[in-house]
Design a protein around this motif. Structure first.
Motif, mmCIF file in Angstrom:
data_model
loop_
_atom_site.group_PDB
_atom_site.id
_atom_site.type_symbol
_atom_site.label_atom_id
_atom_site.label_comp_id
_atom_site.label_asym_id
_atom_site.label_seq_id
_atom_site.Cartn_x
_atom_site.Cartn_y
_atom_site.Cartn_z
ATOM 1 N N SER A 1 0.834 -1.206 0.000
ATOM 2 C CA SER A 1 0.000 0.000 0.000
ATOM 3 C C SER A 1 0.865 1.251 0.000
ATOM 4 O O SER A 1 0.548 2.247 -0.656
ATOM 5 C CB SER A 1 -0.951 -0.002 1.198
ATOM 6 N N ASP A 2 1.980 1.214 0.725
ATOM 7 C CA ASP A 2 2.922 2.332 0.758
ATOM 8 C C ASP A 2 3.492 2.576 -0.633
ATOM 9 O O ASP A 2 3.531 3.711 -1.126
ATOM 10 C CB ASP A 2 4.028 2.010 1.768
ATOM 11 N N MET A 3 3.927 1.507 -1.302
ATOM 12 C CA MET A 3 4.543 1.622 -2.621
ATOM 13 C C MET A 3 3.534 2.106 -3.669
ATOM 14 O O MET A 3 3.809 3.050 -4.420
ATOM 15 C CB MET A 3 5.134 0.282 -3.051
ATOM 16 N N ILE A 4 2.359 1.490 -3.705
ATOM 17 C CA ILE A 4 1.362 1.848 -4.724
ATOM 18 C C ILE A 4 0.845 3.266 -4.489
ATOM 19 O O ILE A 4 0.756 4.071 -5.414
ATOM 20 C CB ILE A 4 0.208 0.817 -4.719
ATOM 21 N N GLY A 5 0.499 3.573 -3.232
ATOM 22 C CA GLY A 5 -0.029 4.898 -2.923
ATOM 23 C C GLY A 5 0.954 5.999 -3.251
ATOM 24 O O GLY A 5 0.586 7.038 -3.807
ATOM 25 N N ASN A 6 2.224 5.791 -2.930
ATOM 26 C CA ASN A 6 3.233 6.818 -3.206
ATOM 27 C C ASN A 6 3.576 6.914 -4.680
ATOM 28 O O ASN A 6 3.902 7.997 -5.173
ATOM 29 C CB ASN A 6 4.479 6.570 -2.360
ATOM 30 N N THR A 7 3.496 5.816 -5.404
ATOM 31 C CA THR A 7 3.721 5.874 -6.847
ATOM 32 C C THR A 7 2.629 6.711 -7.510
ATOM 33 O O THR A 7 2.907 7.555 -8.370
ATOM 34 C CB THR A 7 3.760 4.455 -7.450
ATOM 35 N N ILE A 8 1.391 6.496 -7.087
ATOM 36 C CA ILE A 8 0.288 7.307 -7.613
ATOM 37 C C ILE A 8 0.467 8.761 -7.182
ATOM 38 O O ILE A 8 0.172 9.691 -7.949
ATOM 39 C CB ILE A 8 -1.072 6.742 -7.157
ATOM 40 N N GLY A 9 0.986 8.978 -5.969
ATOM 41 C CA GLY A 9 1.267 10.334 -5.513
ATOM 42 C C GLY A 9 2.292 11.030 -6.391
ATOM 43 O O GLY A 9 2.173 12.232 -6.673
ATOM 44 N N LEU A 10 3.317 10.300 -6.835
ATOM 45 C CA LEU A 10 4.302 10.863 -7.758
ATOM 46 C C LEU A 10 3.652 11.253 -9.081
ATOM 47 O O LEU A 10 3.937 12.315 -9.639
ATOM 48 C CB LEU A 10 5.417 9.849 -8.033
ATOM 49 N N ILE A 11 2.780 10.386 -9.556
ATOM 50 C CA ILE A 11 2.055 10.681 -10.804
ATOM 51 C C ILE A 11 1.208 11.931 -10.618
ATOM 52 O O ILE A 11 1.165 12.811 -11.488
ATOM 53 C CB ILE A 11 1.200 9.474 -11.225
ATOM 54 N N ALA A 12 0.556 12.054 -9.455
ATOM 55 C CA ALA A 12 -0.277 13.232 -9.168
ATOM 56 C C ALA A 12 0.561 14.500 -9.176
ATOM 57 O O ALA A 12 0.139 15.536 -9.713
ATOM 58 C CB ALA A 12 -0.973 13.064 -7.820
ATOM 59 N N ALA B 1 -5.923 11.682 -9.085
ATOM 60 C CA ALA B 1 -4.741 10.909 -8.702
ATOM 61 C C ALA B 1 -4.405 11.153 -7.230
ATOM 62 O O ALA B 1 -4.066 10.213 -6.496
ATOM 63 C CB ALA B 1 -3.557 11.268 -9.596
ATOM 64 N N GLN B 2 -4.501 12.407 -6.765
ATOM 65 C CA GLN B 2 -4.248 12.701 -5.353
ATOM 66 C C GLN B 2 -5.291 12.020 -4.461
ATOM 67 O O GLN B 2 -4.969 11.521 -3.390
ATOM 68 C CB GLN B 2 -4.251 14.217 -5.116
ATOM 69 N N PHE B 3 -6.538 12.009 -4.923
ATOM 70 C CA PHE B 3 -7.610 11.349 -4.173
ATOM 71 C C PHE B 3 -7.297 9.865 -4.000
ATOM 72 O O PHE B 3 -7.355 9.324 -2.893
ATOM 73 C CB PHE B 3 -8.948 11.540 -4.909
ATOM 74 N N LEU B 4 -6.936 9.202 -5.105
ATOM 75 C CA LEU B 4 -6.647 7.766 -5.059
ATOM 76 C C LEU B 4 -5.417 7.470 -4.206
ATOM 77 O O LEU B 4 -5.414 6.537 -3.394
ATOM 78 C CB LEU B 4 -6.462 7.231 -6.483
ATOM 79 N N SER B 5 -4.376 8.274 -4.372
ATOM 80 C CA SER B 5 -3.174 8.104 -3.564
ATOM 81 C C SER B 5 -3.497 8.222 -2.082
ATOM 82 O O SER B 5 -3.061 7.397 -1.267
ATOM 83 C CB SER B 5 -2.134 9.158 -3.962
ATOM 84 N N GLY B 6 -4.270 9.234 -1.715
ATOM 85 C CA GLY B 6 -4.649 9.438 -0.316
ATOM 86 C C GLY B 6 -5.424 8.257 0.236
ATOM 87 O O GLY B 6 -5.182 7.804 1.363
ATOM 88 N N ALA B 7 -6.363 7.742 -0.566
ATOM 89 C CA ALA B 7 -7.181 6.618 -0.103
ATOM 90 C C ALA B 7 -6.317 5.388 0.175
ATOM 91 O O ALA B 7 -6.510 4.690 1.175
ATOM 92 C CB ALA B 7 -8.250 6.296 -1.154
ATOM 93 N N SER C 1 -2.426 19.580 -15.211
ATOM 94 C CA SER C 1 -3.500 18.707 -15.670
ATOM 95 C C SER C 1 -4.506 18.530 -14.546
ATOM 96 O O SER C 1 -4.145 18.248 -13.402
ATOM 97 C CB SER C 1 -2.936 17.333 -16.061
ATOM 98 N N ILE C 2 -5.769 18.640 -14.873
ATOM 99 C CA ILE C 2 -6.823 18.486 -13.867
ATOM 100 C C ILE C 2 -6.864 17.067 -13.311
ATOM 101 O O ILE C 2 -7.406 16.824 -12.234
ATOM 102 C CB ILE C 2 -8.184 18.916 -14.453
ATOM 103 N N LEU C 3 -6.227 16.131 -14.012
ATOM 104 C CA LEU C 3 -6.172 14.751 -13.528
ATOM 105 C C LEU C 3 -5.319 14.607 -12.272
ATOM 106 O O LEU C 3 -5.335 13.564 -11.629
ATOM 107 C CB LEU C 3 -5.665 13.819 -14.624
ATOM 108 N N THR C 4 -4.579 15.664 -11.912
ATOM 109 C CA THR C 4 -3.810 15.624 -10.669
ATOM 110 C C THR C 4 -4.715 15.363 -9.470
ATOM 111 O O THR C 4 -4.319 14.675 -8.530
ATOM 112 C CB THR C 4 -3.003 16.934 -10.454
ATOM 113 N N TRP C 5 -5.941 15.887 -9.505
ATOM 114 C CA TRP C 5 -6.831 15.770 -8.343
ATOM 115 C C TRP C 5 -7.378 14.367 -8.142
ATOM 116 O O TRP C 5 -7.341 13.858 -7.013
ATOM 117 C CB TRP C 5 -7.938 16.824 -8.425
#
Length: 197
Positions: free
Chosen positions: A3-14, A28-34, A22-26
Motif C-alpha cells: 500500500s505504501d509503494m502503490i499509494g506513493n507511486t500514484i502520488g508521484l504521478i499526481a 490521482a491525489q484522491f486515489l493516492s490518499g485513499a 493537468s486536472i487529472l492531478t486531483w
C-alpha cells in the motif's frame, strides 16, 4: 508494504500531473490518499492518516476549483500566479496556528501520534500546500518543500522506506515544477475565479 509503494507511486504521478497543470492531478491525489490511509494506519502514524484524509477532502475541492478555472480560461488551461502578500500572510499564519493547534491535540492525546509536533507540521503543511495548489499559487511548491524537510526523515524512521525514497523524488519534481510555474507567471494569463478572495 504494497500500500505504501502503490499509494506513493500514484502520488508521484499526481505531482507530475500538477506540474503539467493537468486536472487529472486531483483524482490521482484522491486515489493516492485513499491507499495511503491504510499504509499509515498500519505504521501507527495518526498524523499520516489524518494527512491522507485531508488529501482526499482537499482533492475534491481542488478538482472543483480547477474545473472552474479551466472553464474561464480561453485555452482551457489552469492559470498560475504568485500569491499576494496578504495571501502569503494568511498561508503562513494559518500554518503556524494550525500546527500549534494540531500539535497540542496530538500532545494531549498521545495515542494519536508518537511524534506529535512532526505529525502536526506535516498534517497542516499538506493542507496549506494543497489549498495553494488549488488556487493556482506558485507558493504551493515552496510549501511542499517545507513539508518534505520533515516528512523524509520521519518516513525513514517509521519504517516506511518507500515513502522516504518517494519524498526524495518529490524534491526533484518539486524543483522542476516550481521552475515551470514560475516561468508561466511571466506570461499574462487569466486569473481563476475567487483567486483574489
Amino acid at each position: 508494504m504494497w500500500s505504501d509503494m502503490i499509494g506513493n507511486t500514484i502520488g508521484l504521478i499526481a505531482l507530475a500531473l500538477g506540474w503539467r497543470r493537468s486536472i487529472l492531478t486531483w483524482p490521482a491525489q484522491f486515489l493516492s490518499g485513499a491507499i495511503l490511509v491504510g499504509a499509515y494506519a498500519s505504521a501507527h502514524l495518526s498524523g499520516g492518516v489524518g494527512k491522507q484524509i485531508l488529501v482526499i477532502g482537499v482533492a475534491l475541492w481542488g478538482w472543483r476549483q480547477w474545473q472552474q478555472g479551466r472553464q474561464q480560461a480561453q485555452d482551457g488551461t489552469i492559470a498560475v500566479r504568485f500569491a499576494s502578500w496578504r495571501e502569503r500572510a494568511l498561508l503562513v499564519g494559518g500554518a503556524a496556528v494550525g500546527t500549534l493547534a494540531v500539535g497540542a491535540l496530538f500532545t494531549a492525546y498521545p495515542s494519536l501520534s508518537w511524534s506529535p509536533w512532526a505529525d502536526a507540521y506535516i498534517f497542516v503543511g499538506t493542507l496549506v500546500a494543497m489549498v495553494a495548489q488549488a488556487r493556482g499559487l506558485v507558493e504551493f511548491w515552496f510549501a511542499w518543500l517545507l513539508v518534505d524537510l520533515v516528512g523524509v526523515p520521519l518516513a525513514f524512521n517509521s519504517g516506511l522506506a518507500f515513502s522516504g525514497l518517494v519524498y526524495v523524488i518529490y524534491l526533484a519534481l518539486v524543483l522542476w515544477g516550481m521552475r515551470d510555474w514560475w516561468l508561466r507567471t511571466r506570461t499574462p494569463q487569466p486569473v481563476m475565479e475567487g483567486a483574489a478572495a
